[in-house]
Design a protein around this motif. Structure first.
Motif, mmCIF file in Angstrom:
data_model
loop_
_atom_site.group_PDB
_atom_site.id
_atom_site.type_symbol
_atom_site.label_atom_id
_atom_site.label_comp_id
_atom_site.label_asym_id
_atom_site.label_seq_id
_atom_site.Cartn_x
_atom_site.Cartn_y
_atom_site.Cartn_z
ATOM 1 N N PHE A 87 0.840 -1.355 -0.067
ATOM 2 C CA PHE A 87 -0.172 0.054 0.006
ATOM 3 C C PHE A 87 1.035 1.158 -0.018
ATOM 4 O O PHE A 87 0.191 2.415 0.183
ATOM 5 C CB PHE A 87 -0.928 0.130 1.079
ATOM 6 N N GLU A 88 2.027 1.199 -0.347
ATOM 7 C CA GLU A 88 3.120 2.191 -0.225
ATOM 8 C C GLU A 88 3.701 2.256 -1.518
ATOM 9 O O GLU A 88 4.720 3.479 -1.677
ATOM 10 C CB GLU A 88 3.978 2.059 0.999
ATOM 11 N N PHE A 89 3.360 1.746 -2.628
ATOM 12 C CA PHE A 89 4.083 1.877 -3.767
ATOM 13 C C PHE A 89 3.617 3.352 -4.419
ATOM 14 O O PHE A 89 2.309 3.539 -4.416
ATOM 15 C CB PHE A 89 3.696 0.885 -4.804
ATOM 16 N N GLU A 90 4.950 4.137 -4.880
ATOM 17 C CA GLU A 90 4.584 5.241 -5.427
ATOM 18 C C GLU A 90 4.221 5.085 -6.946
ATOM 19 O O GLU A 90 3.422 6.008 -7.541
ATOM 20 C CB GLU A 90 5.748 6.267 -5.241
ATOM 21 N N ARG A 91 4.576 3.929 -7.668
ATOM 22 C CA ARG A 91 4.631 3.875 -9.123
ATOM 23 C C ARG A 91 5.044 2.408 -9.320
ATOM 24 O O ARG A 91 5.595 1.650 -8.276
ATOM 25 C CB ARG A 91 5.585 4.721 -9.794
ATOM 26 N N PHE A 92 4.796 1.894 -10.306
ATOM 27 C CA PHE A 92 4.967 0.269 -10.840
ATOM 28 C C PHE A 92 6.006 0.373 -12.030
ATOM 29 O O PHE A 92 5.772 1.449 -12.771
ATOM 30 C CB PHE A 92 3.853 -0.417 -11.073
ATOM 31 N N PRO A 93 6.864 -0.482 -12.152
ATOM 32 C CA PRO A 93 7.802 -0.620 -13.286
ATOM 33 C C PRO A 93 7.075 -1.055 -14.389
ATOM 34 O O PRO A 93 5.955 -1.934 -14.085
ATOM 35 C CB PRO A 93 8.979 -1.350 -12.827
ATOM 36 N N GLN A 94 7.591 -0.766 -15.565
ATOM 37 C CA GLN A 94 6.829 -1.419 -16.753
ATOM 38 C C GLN A 94 6.826 -2.818 -16.916
ATOM 39 O O GLN A 94 7.648 -3.430 -16.360
ATOM 40 C CB GLN A 94 7.410 -0.787 -18.102
ATOM 41 N N GLY A 95 5.461 -3.487 -17.191
ATOM 42 C CA GLY A 95 5.468 -4.746 -17.089
ATOM 43 C C GLY A 95 4.988 -5.415 -15.617
ATOM 44 O O GLY A 95 5.009 -6.707 -15.618
ATOM 45 N N TRP A 96 5.061 -4.734 -14.660
ATOM 46 C CA TRP A 96 4.518 -5.432 -13.375
ATOM 47 C C TRP A 96 3.738 -4.620 -12.482
ATOM 48 O O TRP A 96 3.954 -3.036 -12.429
ATOM 49 C CB TRP A 96 6.171 -5.632 -12.669
ATOM 50 N N ASN A 97 2.587 -5.061 -12.143
ATOM 51 C CA ASN A 97 1.789 -4.294 -11.251
ATOM 52 C C ASN A 97 1.016 -5.306 -10.415
ATOM 53 O O ASN A 97 1.033 -6.527 -10.889
ATOM 54 C CB ASN A 97 1.027 -3.286 -11.849
ATOM 55 N N LEU A 98 0.218 -5.064 -9.383
ATOM 56 C CA LEU A 98 -0.382 -5.880 -8.493
ATOM 57 C C LEU A 98 -1.560 -6.635 -9.391
ATOM 58 O O LEU A 98 -2.053 -7.776 -9.005
ATOM 59 C CB LEU A 98 -0.981 -5.208 -7.243
ATOM 60 N N THR A 99 -2.136 -5.741 -10.025
ATOM 61 C CA THR A 99 -3.224 -5.987 -10.985
ATOM 62 C C THR A 99 -2.926 -7.277 -11.864
ATOM 63 O O THR A 99 -3.753 -8.342 -11.713
ATOM 64 C CB THR A 99 -3.966 -4.901 -11.771
#
Length: 847
Positions: A87-99
């Protein structure tokens, strides 16, 4: 004596460059060492990402089948540490995210083992009281305020929805927690969707008062998806049915539906106003009248008091045009107070808004932006953080040692690449009293584009542009590097940079080019008053400001303005003479500054050539001293390394562009013709601003939009073509070759929004006499000669146009007869049926 066990240092610096599989193994090793107390725990986002995917992978493993909840129960320290990093991610790198990763796990089906995904696991742990519900809620809502894309925010939305579905969050808690309904103002669609569901549930359970429901109606009407926007009508209708005392408030809220882009929503909102006697309210009537110029003709006809188009009494085939419409210019209220300026800045950070709002911001910053109150720094701190987060999300963090491919590229500000970037950095200069830091290098390296932004916010560019654009893996694609930026965007950049420089110096200087009316128009009398005030105050304006002001002068009131300028006791200079020439003065000696006189000639006669200016400043290109003439042509653009080409329609112009102009940004009328595509500016809502550069002649801007969108004629989306098409419906717009080609290209496109806008515009301009069948046939025959349009898509739209009045039916009949020989054989039958239906529907029938 026993020595205490020393902990080892654990190097995580290489974790960033690892593949996902390697990162997962790295995290497993790291946790084993933590559990053995050989190293201290480290709080790090990269480790949290590896944990998230590693636990999913172990839950999917054929041999282990260890559920995520079981993994967390075995390593309970994670429940107090790393799990909250989700719950503290400021951004996600390309190709990766929780969803993405949780969705991948949710779609995985194995009868032998059915485990919960991360969202389900967190809900289970809440039910077991292993983690705190309120802390999860706080984390979700905080994450939904970050500049994630809609897809990335879906994980947090899904978690909230699951907590509601499983009864962890009750409907009473939803009613008490204002953050749920606050999601209706979120910039992403998924959170707004959840907010709407919560609102509907609270209404169903009667846990929210009708007057409180009305507070959220404007936000629902802003939904671009018609299905969601219609729910606002449903909610208003429900309130009106049960409480007739609230009819006036319901009708005032329904007016917001007329601001929606879709004519269907506008018509539904209008039907509700009529149903509940909304037009008996003076406030409603005034609001509707103000919105009239932006409403399509099909909606305007339903508004009480509107005149119907004249009906023909005989089946005459002559399409005699009605009287041309009266031109009414809608004024723009300038920003008057600092608080108003600050609120406008906050709003434009989240959404581009219309051209008028962008100009009001620039004008307000130039006039009163330096008059900061004592608490400005503290008040602006959240705004600065929001801008920085948006910039960080868009930023390219790239060099030959970094392998991460960014999702999006936000180029260097004030260089004519990205209008949004210019606005963001203008606001930063306003808040911090400092311009962006520029660092340059002579060392060529492989980068994604000419510029690069480091993670610490420092902006970086190269003195020598690379010859190609390359991703790290060269097998992907390589394309030629653009040699120049858009002149129109450069014009915007120069204005933004000059205002930013003023602000950092604590100075103010009202803009000559600030519009007084919508769509970029400047009242000539008001403009001359500005000139006289600047002369009295000895104010010097930038040349780009002077040139833009000339192009924006409206035709009405020029004689009065010229008389005022001639009567004024001021010292004449070249710009003053150029203004007099633009306003219609004769016997003016043409000066040496080319951009003054080109702008003056284009203002004086936007479509015709000016031999006097052309002879003094020859070969400056189309819409220089000579007016542009257009011809349609097919163009092909390669699609990266696929070997495919996208075919588009270009309105090529004569005379040709010059090889070089000293400063093309000072020649905006010529500069329009140098641009190939504006995809992102159109999508982000900046295209209406570009059309406001030269409101007297929209042809160059529409030609740009025609080229970029004709490539996507068989795709069901719109980057912003509707803005160009809607601009043609303005009463002051002259309908010419390029506009006609754009409208009939739009009728043949797959996108329903584009079709509807083109249809409404054609209904308007045919009805008011600005477009005749004779004028339409020639450009459309040229269009059909290219043989790329799906003309069968014209049929339902032409049928709709013909149903508006006898005058519209006559237009369609003569128009089709003038080009039926060029229609594809497979489509002729449908058009003949349409011709027959129109002919027999007349009374008496047309032979």
């Amino acid at each position: 004596m026993t020595m205490p066990k020393k902990t080892k240092k654990f190097d995580i610096s290489r974790l960033r460059d690892m593949s996902v599989d390697d990162a997962e193994d790295f995290w497993r090793q790291y946790r084993r060492l933590v559990r053995k107390k050989e190293i201290e725990p480290i709080r790090n986002e990269a480790l949290a990402r590896a944990m998230f995917s590693a636990m999913i992978r172990d839950a999917m493993d054929w041999n282990q089948f260890i559920a995520i909840a079981d993994q967390l129960r075995r390593d309970k320290d994670l429940l107090e540490s790393d799990i909250w990093l989700l719950f503290e991610f400021e951004r996600f790198p390309q190709g990766w995210n929780l969803t993405s990763w949780d969705t991948h796990f949710s779609s995985w089906k194995k009868e032998e083992r059915k485990g919960e995904d991360w969202k389900g696991t967190i809900c289970t742990l809440i039910e077991e009281e292993a983690i705190q519900k309120n802390r999860v809620l706080e984390g979700c809502f905080r994450s939904l305020t970050r500049p994630f894309t809609d897809y990335e925010s879906k994980w947090y939305v899904g978690l909230l929805e699951l907590m509601i579905k499983r009864g962890i969050v009750t409907v009473e808690e939803e009613a008490e927690d204002a953050r749920f309904l606050g999601l209706l103002d979120n910039p992403n669609a998924s959170p707004r969707g959840l907010g709407l569901k919560v609102l509907e549930q609270l209404i169903k359970e009667k846990l929210i008062a009708d007057k409180d429901v009305l507070h959220y109606i404007p936000a629902i009407f802003l939904e671009p998806v018609k299905g969601k926007a219609k729910k606002a009508i449903t909610l208003l209708n429900g309130i009106a049915k049960t409480n007739d005392k609230m009819w006036p408030e319901v009708c005032r809220m329904a007016v917001n539906g007329l601001r929606h882009e879709a004519a269907e929503i506008q018509q539904t909102a209008l039907d509700l106003l009529l149903k509940y006697d909304g037009f008996t309210d003076l406030e409603v009537g005034k609001s509707v009248q103000n919105l009239m110029p932006s409403l399509p003709a099909s909606v305007q006809r339903s508004i009480p008091g509107q005149k119907e188009p004249p009906k023909k009494q005989t089946p005459s085939r002559s399409v005699s045009a009605p009287m041309l419409p009266e031109v009414r210019y809608e004024t723009i209220e300038p920003v008057k107070t600092f608080d108003e300026l600050f609120d406008l800045a906050v709003r434009l950070v989240e959404k581009a808004g219309n051209a008028g709002d962008i100009e009001r911001l620039l004008d307000g910053l130039a006039r009163i932006g330096s008059d900061k109150p004592s608490d400005f720094e503290e008040k602006a701190k959240p705004l600065l953080q929001r801008i920085q987060k948006k910039i960080a999300w868009d930023a390219t963090c790239w060099d030959k040692n970094k392998k991460e491919i960014p999702y999006w590229f936000n180029p260097f500000p004030f260089t004519g690449h990205d209008l949004r970037s210019d606005i963001f950095h203008l606001m930063i200069a306003w808040i911090t009293d400092s311009l962006p830091i520029i660092e340059t290098s002579d060392v060529p390296v492989e980068i994604l584009h000419e510029e690069i932004r480091w993670l610490d916010g420092t902006l970086f560019c190269y003195k020598e542009l690379p010859l190609s654009l390359s991703f790290a893996d060269k097998s992907w694609f390589t394309v030629e590097c653009p040699k120049s930026t858009s002149p129109i965007k450069m014009l915007f950049s120069k204005r933004a940079e000059s205002i930013a420089t003023l602000l950092t110096e604590g100075k103010s200087c009202p803009l000559l080019s600030a519009p007084t009316h919508r769509h970029g128009w400047i009242d000539p009398v008001a403009f001359v008053q500005r000139l006289l005030e600047a002369h009295s105050a000895k104010t010097e304006h930038a040349e780009h400001d002077q040139v833009l002001a000339l192009l924006r002068l409206m035709p009405h009131g020029r004689q009065e303005a010229l008389k005022m300028l001639n009567d004024a006791d001021i010292k004449r200079n070249e710009y003053c003479d150029a203004v007099r020439y633009a306003l219609g003065a004769d016997q003016v000696e043409i000066g040496v500054t080319a951009h003054y006189w080109i702008a003056s000639a284009r203002c004086r006669s936007p479509f015709e050539s000016d031999p006097t200016v052309e002879s003094k400043h020859p070969k400056c290109g189309p819409d220089g001293g000579s007016g542009a003439a257009y011809k349609l042509q097919l163009v092909k653009r390669p699609v990266f390394n696929t070997g495919w080409f996208e075919t588009g329609i270009a309105a090529m112009c004569e005379p040709p562009l010059p090889e070089k102009l000293d400063d093309i940004s000072l020649f905006p009328s010529v500069g329009f013709h140098t641009i190939v595509e504006w995809f992102f500016e159109e999508a982000e809502g900046y295209f209406p601003w570009m059309l406001s550069v030269w409101p007297q002649n929209l042809d160059p801007g529409i030609a740009v939009s025609l080229r970029s969108h004709s490539e996507n004629r068989d795709k069901n989306y719109d980057y912003g073509f509707r803005h160009a098409l809607a601009a043609l419906a303005r009463p002051e717009t002259e309908i010419r070759f390029v506009g006609i080609a754009a409208l009939f290209t739009a009728l043949a496109m797959k996108c329903s929004v584009v079709n509807a806008t083109a249809t409404d515009t054609l209904i308007t301009i045919i009805g008011d006499g600005r477009l005749t069948s004779e004028a339409a046939v020639a450009p459309v025959r040229e269009l059909l000669g290219l043989k790329v349009l799906t003309t069968s898509r014209w049929v339902p739209h032409l049928k709709t146009i013909s149903e508006q009045s006898d005058h519209h039916a006559d237009f369609v009949l003569e128009f089709l007869e003038g080009m039926v020989d060029l229609l594809p054989p497979k489509d002729v039958g449908a058009f003949l049926d349409l011709l027959y239906d129109i002919a027999v529907s007349r009374n008496p029938p047309v032979n």
